[in-house]
Scaffold this motif. Sequence first.
Motif, short mmCIF file in Angstrom:
data_model
loop_
_atom_site.label_atom_id
_atom_site.label_comp_id
_atom_site.label_asym_id
_atom_site.label_seq_id
_atom_site.Cartn_x
_atom_site.Cartn_y
_atom_site.Cartn_z
N ILE A 5 17.51 18.56 -24.65
CA ILE A 5 18.19 19.20 -23.53
C ILE A 5 19.02 18.15 -22.77
O ILE A 5 20.18 18.38 -22.41
N ARG A 6 18.40 16.97 -22.60
CA ARG A 6 19.12 15.90 -21.90
C ARG A 6 20.40 15.51 -22.66
O ARG A 6 21.46 15.31 -22.08
N LEU A 7 20.31 15.47 -23.99
CA LEU A 7 21.49 15.12 -24.78
C LEU A 7 22.57 16.19 -24.68
O LEU A 7 23.76 15.89 -24.64
N GLU A 8 22.13 17.46 -24.62
CA GLU A 8 23.11 18.55 -24.44
C GLU A 8 23.83 18.39 -23.11
O GLU A 8 25.04 18.56 -23.02
N LYS A 15 24.29 15.71 -21.47
CA LYS A 15 25.15 14.54 -21.53
C LYS A 15 26.43 14.82 -22.29
O LYS A 15 27.53 14.55 -21.83
N LYS A 16 26.30 15.41 -23.48
CA LYS A 16 27.50 15.54 -24.29
C LYS A 16 28.43 16.65 -23.81
O LYS A 16 29.62 16.60 -24.05
N HIS A 17 27.89 17.65 -23.15
CA HIS A 17 28.76 18.71 -22.64
C HIS A 17 29.13 18.49 -21.19
O HIS A 17 29.71 19.37 -20.55
N LYS A 18 28.81 17.30 -20.68
CA LYS A 18 29.15 16.95 -19.31
C LYS A 18 28.82 18.09 -18.35
O LYS A 18 29.69 18.65 -17.68
N ARG A 46 30.63 27.54 -24.82
CA ARG A 46 30.83 26.10 -24.92
C ARG A 46 29.75 25.43 -25.77
O ARG A 46 30.04 24.67 -26.69
N LEU A 47 28.51 25.76 -25.51
CA LEU A 47 27.40 25.04 -26.15
C LEU A 47 27.08 25.52 -27.55
O LEU A 47 26.55 24.77 -28.36
N ILE A 48 27.40 26.78 -27.83
CA ILE A 48 27.02 27.30 -29.15
C ILE A 48 28.25 27.68 -29.99
O ILE A 48 28.48 27.13 -31.05
N ILE A 49 29.04 28.64 -29.45
CA ILE A 49 30.16 29.15 -30.26
C ILE A 49 31.16 28.03 -30.57
O ILE A 49 31.57 27.84 -31.72
#
Lengths: 230, 307
Positions: free
Chosen positions: A5-8, A10-13, A75-78
Motif C-alpha cells: 500500500i505504501r508503494l502504491e 508513493k508511485k501514484h503520488k 488511475r491505480l488499476i485501469i
Amino acid sequence: MLKLIRLEIKKHKMFGYVKAAFIANIMMIVLACILPIIDSIEGDSYFIDYKMMLIAIDTMVRGTFIVFSGVLIARLIIDEYKNKTMHLLFMYPIKRHTIMLAKLILISSFTFIAIVISNFIVSAAFYGINSFAHFIIDTITMRIIAEQAVKVLFTALFSAGLGLIPLYFGMIKKSVSTTIVTAVLLVGVVGSDINGFSLFNVIIIPVTLAAIGFMVAYMSFKNIEKVDVN
Amino acid sequence: MTYILQTHHLTKTFQGKEVISNVNMRVKKGEIYGFLGPNGAGKTTVMRMLMNLIKPTSGEINMFGQRVTNQSYELLKRIGCIIEYPVFYDKLTAKENLDLHCEYMGYYDKKAIDEALDLVNLHNVDDKAVKDFSLGMKQRLGIARAIITKPELLILDEPINGLDPVGIKELRNLFQLLSKEYGITLLISSHILGEIELMADTVGVISEGRLVEEVSMESIRNKNTNYIEICTNDSKKAALVLENSLNISNYKIVDPSMIRIYETDISQHEVAKSLILQDVSIHSINVKNHSLEDYFLTLINGGGKIA
C-alpha cells in the motif's frame, strides 16, 4: 500488505489526491453557504436548520468522493493495465491477488476516510461561518451531532463499497472514461435528493450497492492468478 | 549438463489458433542463449510464458530445477527481464523507478541503483522523468532494472532495439561481461542475425511458433563450408579442366556461367592458372563463405521473412 500500500501511495503520488480533496472541501464549503441563500431568494424553506444542512453536506461529500473513488480506480488499476505497468507488477515475486488487494484497500480506505473527514471539515466550517453570517437561524445540539456522526460513519462505509462498482465496468474494456462515467452515474442515482427523499436513505439500497461493490471488486480479481495478461 | 531453463512440449493456443507449438528448449547455466526468429514467430509469447504472464495451454516449464506453476512467485526473484519493450512509471525519474523495482523485488542494497546505471552508461538523468527519455535511454534503463538485483537468469526481449551502433556494441560487451564475470545466464531474443551471431553460445531458431533448431554456435561454425566461385563463359569446359588437370571432383555447376569448387585444399591461384592455360576465360574468381545467414534463412525457409 502495508508495504505494498505504501508503494502504491508513493508511485501514484497520492498526496496530490489529498490536496485535490482539500480543494474539493473548500468548494463544498462555498456551496454549503450558497445553498441557504439561494433557498431564501427562491422563497423555499428547505435549508433552514442544521439537520437539513448536514444532510445536504453529507450528500455533497458522498457524491464527490464516489467520483473520486472512480478516478482512483482509473488511475491505480485501469491505467496500469493500459500502460502495461501491470505486467511489470505481475512479474514481481508477489501474488497477483495481494497486489490487487493492496490497491483496492487503498482506494476504499481513501474514500472512507475522505468522506468522514470532509463531512467534519465542511460541517464545522459551515457552523463557523454561519455563527457570524447567519445563513440559517438554528442552534446545534449534541443530539444532532451524535446522530449525524453515526450516519456519516455508515454512509462512508457504504460509499467505500459502492465506489468500487465502476471497477467492473471499467475493466471490461480497460477504459478510464467508462470507469469515471459509471461513478458519476452512480452518484446521480444514489446521491440525488428530491425534497429530502434520496435513494440513499432507503437503507436497503446503499447496503445492497455496497455489497455489490465489494463483490464486484472480489470478482474482478478472483481468477487473476490463472488468466493471461495481455 | 545443468540446465537452468527447460521447456517440454510448450504449447499456447489463442482463440483456437496454435501460436506456439511443442517448443522444447534447453538453456544451459551460464551461457548466452540467442533466441532467433522473424517478427511474429512467437519469441515474445514464449518469453511471456516463462515470466508467468501468460499460461501455457499445454506442456511445462522448468526453471532452476523446479516446475513452474501458477504459484511460482519465488522463482521470479531470481530472474531479471524485459518483455516486449521496457515499461516504466513514466512520470517518475529513473532512480525512482529503480528504487520501486528494488522494493517490489525485496532487494535492499541501494548502492546497486548507481552501479546498475553505471553499467548501462546512463548518466545525468537524475531529475528527468522517464517520459522524456529517448527509446535508447529507456532500453538502457530497462536493462539496468533487469540486472540491478543480480539475477541468475536474464530474459531480454529484443534488448538492442532503438540503440545506435555504439550503444549496441556497449551492450554486447555488457552482456558478455555479465555472462563471464557474474556467471549470469542470458536468454536474448532478436531478429537480427548478426547480433546473435556475435554474442550467443547457443542459438534457438523459432519460426511460426515452432523451435526449428537448437544448436551451439560452435557446431554451426564448423558446419559452414568455404568454396571457390568462378564465373566463366563456359562452365562445362571449365569442369573438364578441373577434373582432368586438377583432379577435382567436388564441384558443382551452378549455371552455364558459374561453377563452385568445394575442395578445401586447393588455392585460387592454382585453379586460375590451370583454367587460363586451357584457354577458359575467367570473369571473376572468389573464395566465398557459406554464411550463417544462409544457414538460418534455409531453416526459417523463405528468406524474405527475416526483418
